[in-house]
Design an enzyme around this catalytic site. Structure first.
Site, PDB file in Angstrom:
ATOM      1  N   GLU A 151       0.604  -1.546  -0.128  1.00 44.19           N
ATOM      2  CA  GLU A 151      -0.013   0.172  -0.157  1.00 44.19           C
ATOM      3  C   GLU A 151       1.063   1.554  -0.008  1.00 44.19           C
ATOM      4  O   GLU A 151       0.321   2.530  -0.813  1.00 44.19           O
ATOM      5  CB  GLU A 151      -0.644   0.024   1.038  1.00 44.19           C
ATOM      6  CG  GLU A 151      -1.198   0.863   2.024  1.00 44.19           C
ATOM      7  CD  GLU A 151      -2.651   1.801   0.295  1.00 44.19           C
ATOM      8  OE1 GLU A 151      -3.156   0.428  -0.053  1.00 44.19           O
ATOM      9  OE2 GLU A 151      -3.328   2.855   0.350  1.00 44.19           O
ATOM     10  N   ASP A 152       2.114   1.581   1.127  1.00 45.10           N
ATOM     11  CA  ASP A 152       3.069   2.701   1.375  1.00 45.10           C
ATOM     12  C   ASP A 152       3.715   2.373   0.304  1.00 45.10           C
ATOM     13  O   ASP A 152       5.066   3.460   0.602  1.00 45.10           O
ATOM     14  CB  ASP A 152       3.311   3.073   2.471  1.00 45.10           C
ATOM     15  CG  ASP A 152       1.324   3.031   3.058  1.00 45.10           C
ATOM     16  OD1 ASP A 152       0.155   3.492   2.756  1.00 45.10           O
ATOM     17  OD2 ASP A 152       1.002   2.663   4.312  1.00 45.10           O
TER      18      ASP A 152
END
Ligand code: MN
Length: 739
Positions: A83-84
């Site tokens: 996600e990051d």
């Protein structure tokens, strides 16, 4: 070997938290995941200013303490990488294999939608949401948040381990919530309290549940939180001294009976103290007195033995005893609960359970992985998984995220009842569920064909409210579908969102022609019943914004537009006109006896006030139908009334205030049976409807009853007619045309 390297303190902590059962290979994989995640998140910081990897390790440690599988710890370390960071799912699959990739993907999917992705607003490297400027954007935000939750629950059905990671993630985010700006804290705390704490509870993970609750409470109601925390701190020394004494005393008593027990004082959770204060309406001083101990004994017979010993030493408090071993709670919690009056005259709460029950209570669904051997724990695990799957099964059909969350709240988080199938299987339903809810829970087809039910062998009406322990048998027709009445909220026949969706789905799948003619029959019949023959249906359809009267009929036929809604609108329209029910209002209530105040409910019947209790205006009163002397009015708490055996002769009455009611004539056709009149007058009593006159005519077992009743509007009239029609043996109830 890992241990020979000089470890970073973070990694060292993590390694120390791992269960002993983890193999060397497991440990190496976890170390690898740590380095991988650390590199991926390099340079990123939490809102607290700490390196991002601290969050990954914290989440992994929460899970390690629950002794989940090593692979879950690996996935937890990696949970935010896709996600990051620039890491892809393919990278994870290559480095750690398919299963880890699937878990990480599951967690990522839960947070992947744009905006929603960080509906939890935390762990977003300090990036802020822009606060919504207007209502429309607020609504959209709410929709998005609900959509996230929907995703959470859908993912939960696929792999429970994903949800465990999500819960651990939420727990750590809550622990560090203080670093976020104020308005964000409250919103996240509320969401945690509404959704994640109950979810942890449903999965039986007490450890996570109570901490989520306390942390949420701290931000939702900071003043109360501080007050209780302070009070606890001030009384700590004295409390701990007492507890030590109690434990020593118990230890001796149990030892004398040659039972080995591990005895601990139960820690106080601030939110649970608060709940107790609210529930019992008591100040802190009285609630904090409630002390709790837990005894862990080797087996079930010892549980009951210890219970007996404790009850012979101290007086048990009535109604405080619960046997959750024989009848586990809906989240499979097992334990004996009791409370006794201790030596100092104050209550002591006692929990008694086996080590296995204790593990289950603390770790819930996660206890499954704590032991290698198969046992009853696996059965429970299966039951839990099945419960989740069933939940998902209809949830897939619900497209609207808000409806989903509402359904979730009513179906999952409210109190539950446990009932049994004829084969003895346990079915878990929301409190207030009916036999129809049960039938739909068992199988959609059984629901559709449900025509009656037996509870513990006895026939009941379909609005029967199920109680824990009931054995439910559904009487199903060979074919056919649900009744549209089931969707009528007046009747209280269906409680769960799940049953309602299934019933609506059934009607939707009927073809348009059928729905059209059904809708037409329903509306025409209702208008006839209410004596509103001259109502302009075309205009009504336009009022509801349907393009044609046919579309209006179809909507009623499918259940998209409820009859109740239509009746409400008609009633409102009529009230705007002068002639409300096309009849004159009833004359103001006259005095019945020589008293100043009239009594409603018994007009036309000779009424006297009882000499024993002298009811006065303002008292709660009831009427008692005497033989040949009309009715006597008593206070409802009059000892004579409370002792009265012929309960059916007691009728509801109220002190009269002239009301705006309207007399209407109702005709009821029914096959005569015992108790029919009693049932009808019960319905009128409950609705607070005056019965002015009654004519009864029975020929060949067929009864025609004409009542003159005073109703407040046609909504009440419609509801009452429906309730009467649903009595056994009643064929129809309708209003006689005003004339
Ligand atoms: Mn996270």
């Amino acid at each position: 070997m890992v241990s020979t390297e000089k470890l970073a303190p973070l990694l060292e902590n993590l390694m120390e938290s791992l269960p002993e059962s983890y193999s060397v290979v497991d440990r190496e994989m976890i170390t690898h995941a740590y380095h991988f995640a650390e590199a991926a998140h390099a340079g990123q910081k939490r809102a607290s200013g700490e390196p991002y990897i601290t969050h990954c390790v914290a989440v992994a440690m929460i899970l390690a303490e629950m002794s989940v599988q090593p692979i879950v710890v690996v996935a937890a370390l990696l949970h935010d990488t896709v996600e990051d960071t620039s890491v892809t799912l393919a990278d994870i699959r290559r480095e750690f294999g398919d299963e880890v990739a699937k878990l990480v993907d599951g967690v990522t999917k839960l947070t992947k939608l744009p905006h929603v992705s960080r509906a939890d607003g935390i762990g977003d490297n300090g990036m802020e949401f822009e606060e919504p400027a207007d209502q429309a954007r607020k609504d959209r935000r709410r929709d998005l948040v609900n959509e996230t939750l929907r995703k959470t629950f859908l993912a939960m059905g696929e792999d429970i381990r994903v949800v465990l990671i999500k819960l651990a993630d939420r727990l750590h985010n809550m622990r560090t919530l203080g670093y976020l700006p104020e308005p964000k804290r409250k919103r996240i705390a509320q969401e945690t309290m509404d959704i994640f704490a109950p979810l942890a509870n449903r999965l039986g993970i007490w450890q996570i549940k109570w901490e989520l609750e306390d942390l949420s409470f701290r931000y939702i109601n900071p003043e109360k939180y501080r007050e209780i925390a302070q009070n606890l701190a001030e009384t700590r020394v004295e409390r701990e001294r007492q507890m030590k004494e109690i434990i020593e005393r118990l230890q001796k008593i149990v030892k004398d009976a040659s039972i080995s027990a591990q005895i601990t004082g139960r820690s106080k959770h601030i939110y649970s103290i608060y709940r107790k204060m609210m529930d019992k309406q008591k100040p802190f001083e009285q609630v904090r007195d409630i002390r709790g101990v837990r005894l862990i004994v080797p087996d079930i017979p010892s549980c009951y033995a210890v219970l007996g010993i404790i009850h012979t030493h101290w007086r048990p408090m009535p109604s405080e005893f619960d046997d959750y071993i024989a009848a586990p709670k809906d989240n499979f919690y097992q334990s004996l609960h009791t409370a006794v009056i201790y030596d100092d005259g104050r209550p002591l709460e006692v929990q008694i359970r086996t080590p296995e029950m204790d593990e289950n209570a603390e770790f819930g669904i996660a206890a499954h992985w704590r032991y290698k051997e198969k046992g009853p724990r696996d059965e429970q695990y299966e039951q839990r998984i099945n419960w989740l799957k069933k939940l998902m099964d209809w949830r897939q059909d619900v497209e609207d995220a808000n409806e989903f969350v509402d359904g979730m709240k009513t179906d999952v988080f409210q109190d539950r009842v446990y009932v049994f199938t004829p084969r003895g299987d346990i079915i878990d339903l929301p409190a207030g569920s009916t036999p129809i809810d049960f039938a739909y829970h068992v199988h959609t087809e059984i629901g559709n064909r449900c025509r009656g039910a037996k509870i513990n062998g006895k026939l009941v009406t379909l609005d029967y409210v199920l109680k824990t322990g009931d054995q439910v048998e559904i009487l199903a027709a060979k074919r056919g579908g649900p009744s549209r009445d089931w969707l009528n909220p007046n009747l209280g026949l269906v409680r769960t969102q799940r049953a309602r969706s299934k019933i609506r789905a059934w009607f939707k799948h009927q073809n348009r022609e059928q729905n059209l003619s059904q809708g037409k029959v329903i509306i025409e019949r209702e208008l006839r019943r209410l004596g509103l023959l001259n109502l302009d249906i075309d205009k009504l359809a336009t009022d509801f914004d349907y393009r044609s009267t046919d579309d209006f009929y179809v909507a009623i036929g499918t259940g998209d537009l409820s009859l109740g809604h239509v009746i409400n609108t008609i009633s409102e329209n009529l009230k705007k006109e002068t002639d409300v029910l096309a009849v004159k209002p009833a004359a103001p209530v006259k005095e019945i006896t020589g008293n100043e105040v009239a009594v409603l409910g018994l007009k036309g019947i000779l009424t006297t006030f009882a000499k024993c209790c002298h009811p006065a205006p303002g008292d709660q009163i009831v009427g008692y139908i005497t033989r040949g002397r009309g009715a006597t009015i008593h206070r409802s708490d009059c000892p004579n009334i409370l002792r009265m055996k012929d309960r059916e002769r007691i009728v509801k009455v109220t002190w009269g205030e002239p009301q705006n009611t309207f007399p209407v004539d109702i005709q009821i056709k029914a096959y005569d049976r015992q108790g029919l009149m009693g049932d009808i007058s019960n319905i009128l009593n409950n609705e607070n409807i005056n019965l002015k006159d009654i004519k009864l005519n029975v020929t060949h077992n067929l009864a025609t009853i004409v009542l003159i009743v005073e109703v407040s509007d046609i909504v009440q009239l419609s509801r009452t007619l429906t309730l009467i029609e649903n009595l056994p043996n009643v064929m129809e109830a309708h209003r006689l045309n005003p004339g």
